[in-house]
Design a protein around this motif. Sequence first.
Motif, short mmCIF file in Angstrom:
data_model
loop_
_atom_site.label_atom_id
_atom_site.label_comp_id
_atom_site.label_asym_id
_atom_site.label_seq_id
_atom_site.Cartn_x
_atom_site.Cartn_y
_atom_site.Cartn_z
N LEU A 84 1.26 -1.20 0.05
CA LEU A 84 -0.12 -0.08 -0.02
C LEU A 84 0.79 1.13 0.23
N PRO A 85 0.23 1.88 -0.51
CA PRO A 85 1.22 3.41 -0.36
C PRO A 85 1.26 3.50 1.41
N ALA A 86 2.34 4.52 1.26
CA ALA A 86 2.68 4.83 2.79
C ALA A 86 4.24 6.24 3.37
N ARG A 87 4.24 6.33 3.79
CA ARG A 87 5.20 7.62 4.36
C ARG A 87 5.86 6.31 5.23
N LYS A 88 7.36 6.34 5.19
CA LYS A 88 8.27 5.78 5.41
C LYS A 88 9.34 7.03 6.10
N PHE A 89 9.06 5.93 7.75
CA PHE A 89 9.97 7.05 8.74
C PHE A 89 11.47 6.27 8.88
N SER A 90 12.24 6.53 8.32
CA SER A 90 13.56 6.05 8.94
C SER A 90 14.44 6.32 10.56
N ILE A 91 15.04 5.48 10.50
CA ILE A 91 15.79 5.81 12.19
C ILE A 91 17.21 5.43 12.22
N PHE A 92 18.41 6.28 12.23
CA PHE A 92 18.94 5.23 11.37
C PHE A 92 20.09 5.11 12.64
N MET A 93 20.62 3.77 13.38
CA MET A 93 21.16 3.97 14.96
C MET A 93 22.47 3.25 14.03
N ASN A 94 23.25 4.88 15.14
CA ASN A 94 25.47 4.13 14.64
C ASN A 94 25.87 3.47 16.41
N VAL A 95 27.15 3.26 16.18
CA VAL A 95 27.36 2.24 17.58
C VAL A 95 27.05 2.72 18.57
N PHE A 96 26.58 4.14 19.12
CA PHE A 96 26.79 4.42 20.51
C PHE A 96 25.14 4.51 20.43
N SER A 97 24.65 4.33 19.45
CA SER A 97 22.90 4.32 20.06
C SER A 97 22.72 2.86 21.03
N VAL A 98 21.39 2.76 21.65
CA VAL A 98 20.89 2.07 21.92
C VAL A 98 20.17 0.79 21.50
N HIS A 99 20.72 -0.43 21.38
CA HIS A 99 20.17 -1.02 20.05
C HIS A 99 19.19 -2.36 19.93
N VAL A 100 18.28 -2.09 21.31
CA VAL A 100 16.95 -2.80 21.86
C VAL A 100 15.83 -2.12 20.85
N ASN A 101 15.54 -2.85 20.18
CA ASN A 101 13.83 -2.19 19.57
C ASN A 101 12.90 -2.80 20.05
N ARG A 102 11.71 -2.12 19.75
CA ARG A 102 10.54 -1.75 20.71
C ARG A 102 9.62 -1.90 19.86
N PHE A 103 8.69 -2.29 20.44
CA PHE A 103 7.19 -2.79 19.52
C PHE A 103 6.89 -0.79 19.46
N PRO A 104 6.37 -0.28 18.06
CA PRO A 104 5.57 0.88 17.76
C PRO A 104 4.06 1.43 18.23
N ILE A 105 3.35 0.04 18.26
CA ILE A 105 2.15 0.67 17.91
C ILE A 105 1.46 -0.44 19.03
N ALA A 106 0.44 -0.16 19.71
CA ALA A 106 -0.36 -0.93 20.33
C ALA A 106 -1.08 -2.34 19.09
N GLY A 107 -0.68 -3.13 19.33
CA GLY A 107 -1.73 -4.08 18.38
C GLY A 107 -0.86 -5.10 17.49
N THR A 108 -1.26 -5.81 16.74
CA THR A 108 -0.99 -7.69 17.08
C THR A 108 -0.32 -7.60 15.57
N VAL A 109 1.05 -8.87 15.06
CA VAL A 109 1.78 -8.85 14.35
C VAL A 109 0.84 -9.72 13.07
N GLU A 110 0.72 -9.38 12.01
CA GLU A 110 0.02 -9.70 11.03
C GLU A 110 0.94 -10.37 10.04
#
Length: 212
Positions: A84-110
């Motif tokens: 589907l058409p969408a707007r992409k929002f990109s976050i770049f993590m460098n070696v100094f970032s916290v690298h644990v990823n977190r779920f962005p919404i309250a919802g269900t994995v399809e």
Amino acid sequence: MSSRSPVAKEGLPFIAAFVVVAAAASVLHAHPLAQGVLWILAGWCVWFFRDPERQTPTGDGLVIAPADGRVVAIEETIAPLSGLPARKFSIFMNVFSVHVNRFPIAGTVEAVAYHPGKFLNAALDKASIENERMEVHAKTRNGVSISFVQVAGLVARRIVCYLKAGDAKNAGERFGLIRFGSRVDVYLPLTAKIEPALGDKTRAGETIIARL
């Protein structure tokens, strides 16, 4: 008070290896400079895999940053998996970032889909389609679809994702990480109101990146 470890469990083997090598160098009376360098590396490894607690905002329609880092792209495109058409929002993590990823919404994995690929610099836009990546398609509790993608980078060669189709998650829950520098792309509906601007910093599980 939380009983969670202050470091991500995925980093424990790396931390143990660095500590063992540094300790062996000390026991064997290696050159003091070498000992110092090895203990610094061991400390850096602990710091890299840090997993701090976060206070996740709550509310209908909120999309929370899945990663710490810097916003490197906001553009219209086609979302993976849904097409589907969408707007992409990109976050770049460098070696100094916290690298644990977190779920962005309250919802269900399809759906979840892994794609092998290259290991280009994750700050480059073409990394979104050419690099090794893990795509996740999810739906909010109100039925709004979004996709997000863990993208490997130049140094990052290991994507960790614990999600599977059918998983129900709260916003801010940990779902994986990418080792040693990488990127996460979030594909939002065109109607979503994006809050951060290019160049802004985000904190996983805390920064509101959009309102649906």
